[in-house]
Write an enzyme that holds these catalytic residues in place. Structure first.
Site, PDB file in Angstrom:
ATOM      1  N   GLY A   1       0.833  -1.195   0.000  1.00  0.00           N
ATOM      2  CA  GLY A   1       0.000   0.000   0.000  1.00  0.00           C
ATOM      3  C   GLY A   1       0.868   1.245   0.000  1.00  0.00           C
ATOM      4  O   GLY A   1       2.005   1.205   0.495  1.00  0.00           O
TER       5      GLY A   1
ATOM      6  N   GLN B   1       3.423  10.004   0.767  1.00  0.00           N
ATOM      7  CA  GLN B   1       4.699   9.297   0.980  1.00  0.00           C
ATOM      8  C   GLN B   1       5.688   9.548  -0.158  1.00  0.00           C
ATOM      9  O   GLN B   1       6.883   9.312  -0.001  1.00  0.00           O
ATOM     10  CB  GLN B   1       4.460   7.788   1.126  1.00  0.00           C
ATOM     11  CG  GLN B   1       3.711   7.410   2.409  1.00  0.00           C
ATOM     12  CD  GLN B   1       3.494   5.915   2.476  1.00  0.00           C
ATOM     13  OE1 GLN B   1       2.524   5.406   1.933  1.00  0.00           O
ATOM     14  NE2 GLN B   1       4.388   5.206   3.132  1.00  0.00           N
TER      15      GLN B   1
ATOM     16  N   CYS C   1       5.459   0.026   7.449  1.00  0.00           N
ATOM     17  CA  CYS C   1       5.190   1.178   6.583  1.00  0.00           C
ATOM     18  C   CYS C   1       6.460   1.501   5.814  1.00  0.00           C
ATOM     19  O   CYS C   1       7.552   1.516   6.400  1.00  0.00           O
ATOM     20  CB  CYS C   1       4.782   2.377   7.440  1.00  0.00           C
ATOM     21  SG  CYS C   1       4.462   3.879   6.515  1.00  0.00           S
ATOM     22  N   LEU C   2       6.330   1.783   4.519  1.00  0.00           N
ATOM     23  CA  LEU C   2       7.500   2.136   3.709  1.00  0.00           C
ATOM     24  C   LEU C   2       8.172   3.405   4.224  1.00  0.00           C
ATOM     25  O   LEU C   2       9.361   3.601   3.998  1.00  0.00           O
ATOM     26  CB  LEU C   2       7.090   2.315   2.243  1.00  0.00           C
ATOM     27  CG  LEU C   2       6.758   1.019   1.495  1.00  0.00           C
ATOM     28  CD1 LEU C   2       6.103   1.329   0.147  1.00  0.00           C
ATOM     29  CD2 LEU C   2       8.006   0.161   1.289  1.00  0.00           C
TER      30      LEU C   2
ATOM     31  N   HIS D   1      -4.834   2.204   7.291  1.00  0.00           N
ATOM     32  CA  HIS D   1      -3.437   2.653   7.417  1.00  0.00           C
ATOM     33  C   HIS D   1      -3.163   3.791   6.420  1.00  0.00           C
ATOM     34  O   HIS D   1      -2.563   4.815   6.782  1.00  0.00           O
ATOM     35  CB  HIS D   1      -2.504   1.459   7.165  1.00  0.00           C
ATOM     36  CG  HIS D   1      -1.045   1.784   7.157  1.00  0.00           C
ATOM     37  ND1 HIS D   1      -0.179   1.360   8.143  1.00  0.00           N
ATOM     38  CD2 HIS D   1      -0.280   2.496   6.283  1.00  0.00           C
ATOM     39  CE1 HIS D   1       1.038   1.796   7.875  1.00  0.00           C
ATOM     40  NE2 HIS D   1       1.002   2.489   6.742  1.00  0.00           N
ATOM     41  N   GLU D   2      -3.619   3.617   5.183  1.00  0.00           N
ATOM     42  CA  GLU D   2      -3.337   4.623   4.141  1.00  0.00           C
ATOM     43  C   GLU D   2      -4.174   5.882   4.348  1.00  0.00           C
ATOM     44  O   GLU D   2      -3.692   6.998   4.105  1.00  0.00           O
ATOM     45  CB  GLU D   2      -3.573   4.042   2.743  1.00  0.00           C
ATOM     46  CG  GLU D   2      -2.730   2.811   2.392  1.00  0.00           C
ATOM     47  CD  GLU D   2      -1.237   2.960   2.622  1.00  0.00           C
ATOM     48  OE1 GLU D   2      -0.744   4.103   2.633  1.00  0.00           O
ATOM     49  OE2 GLU D   2      -0.558   1.927   2.808  1.00  0.00           O
TER      50      GLU D   2
ATOM     51  N   HIS E   1      -2.464   8.144   6.620  1.00  0.00           N
ATOM     52  CA  HIS E   1      -1.421   8.956   5.966  1.00  0.00           C
ATOM     53  C   HIS E   1      -2.019  10.249   5.412  1.00  0.00           C
ATOM     54  O   HIS E   1      -1.403  11.312   5.499  1.00  0.00           O
ATOM     55  CB  HIS E   1      -0.788   8.193   4.794  1.00  0.00           C
ATOM     56  CG  HIS E   1       0.324   7.267   5.178  1.00  0.00           C
ATOM     57  ND1 HIS E   1       1.495   7.714   5.742  1.00  0.00           N
ATOM     58  CD2 HIS E   1       0.449   5.920   5.055  1.00  0.00           C
ATOM     59  CE1 HIS E   1       2.300   6.670   5.955  1.00  0.00           C
ATOM     60  NE2 HIS E   1       1.684   5.567   5.553  1.00  0.00           N
TER      61      HIS E   1
END
Ligand code: QAP
Ligand code: CO
Length: 179
Positions: A47, A52, A99-100, A141-142, A145
């Site tokens: 994701g 990001q 998370c990236l 989660h996204e 962000h």
């Protein structure tokens, strides 16, 4: 060919920005979505939110691996979710998230088990979706962000402390490796 975009990592303050709605569903948006997909695949993500890669717009993509040996991620199976709103949420589920933008750190986070969302697709068409389990977790989660929140912001005081300690140690090791 799509481009791989640089990913912003914690503690970069840009990750705290609140993203804005998309208003133009044009070729530029489609190119950006394709670049997001390429970036997510090349970095082993499932994701990614636009913020990001330094674009504070309400855009997220999710591509869960196939349930087979290879766990292939197909562009055709990718959810492109623009301007989402959660309209219903139910139940709880705990999952070890990563998370990236917070590389190499994983911790249990509690989320809703089920959510319903409304959103727009890449052409601006209004859509609805009911998501469960991993897909529901990934979307929550996204969406966090897009609100300027990271999964580490949801940890208890003790676990957050553990994160800060581990993260500082990792940054030191990285610095030492460079010298
Ligand atoms: C969000 O996360 C998510 O630390 C997507 O070294 C989290 O793709 C969705 C990643 C939990 C569902 C459940 C993290 C890759 C990828 C790392 C990711 C890393 C390499 C995280
Ligand atoms: Co993330």
């Amino acid at each position: 060919m799509p481009n791989i975009l640089p990913i912003i990592t914690y503690p970069d303050r840009r990750l705290k920005l609140r993203s804005k709605n998309v208003t133009e569903f044009d070729k530029k948006l489609h190119t950006f979505l394709d670049d997001m997909f390429e970036t997510m695949i090349q970095t082993n993500g499932i994701g990614l939110a636009a913020i990001q890669v330094n674009k504070p717009l309400n855009i997220l993509i999710i591509c869960l691996p196939n349930d087979d040996e290879e766990g292939t991620q197909e562009h055709a199976n990718t959810l492109e979710i623009i301007n989402p709103t959660i309209t219903h949420s139910e139940g709880t589920i705990v999952y070890q998230e990563g998370c990236l933008s917070v590389p190499k750190f994983y911790e249990d986070v509690e989320r809703f088990e089920t959510i319903n969302i409304t959103y727009q697709d890449r052409d601006g068409k209004a859509c609805t979706l009911e998501a469960h389990e991993l897909l529901s977790i990934a979307i929550q989660h996204e969406i966090d962000h897009l609100l300027g929140k990271l999964f580490i912001d949801k940890l208890s005081y003790g676990r957050r402390k553990k994160f800060e300690k581990e993260y500082k140690r990792m940054q030191k090791e990285k610095k030492a490796a460079k010298e």
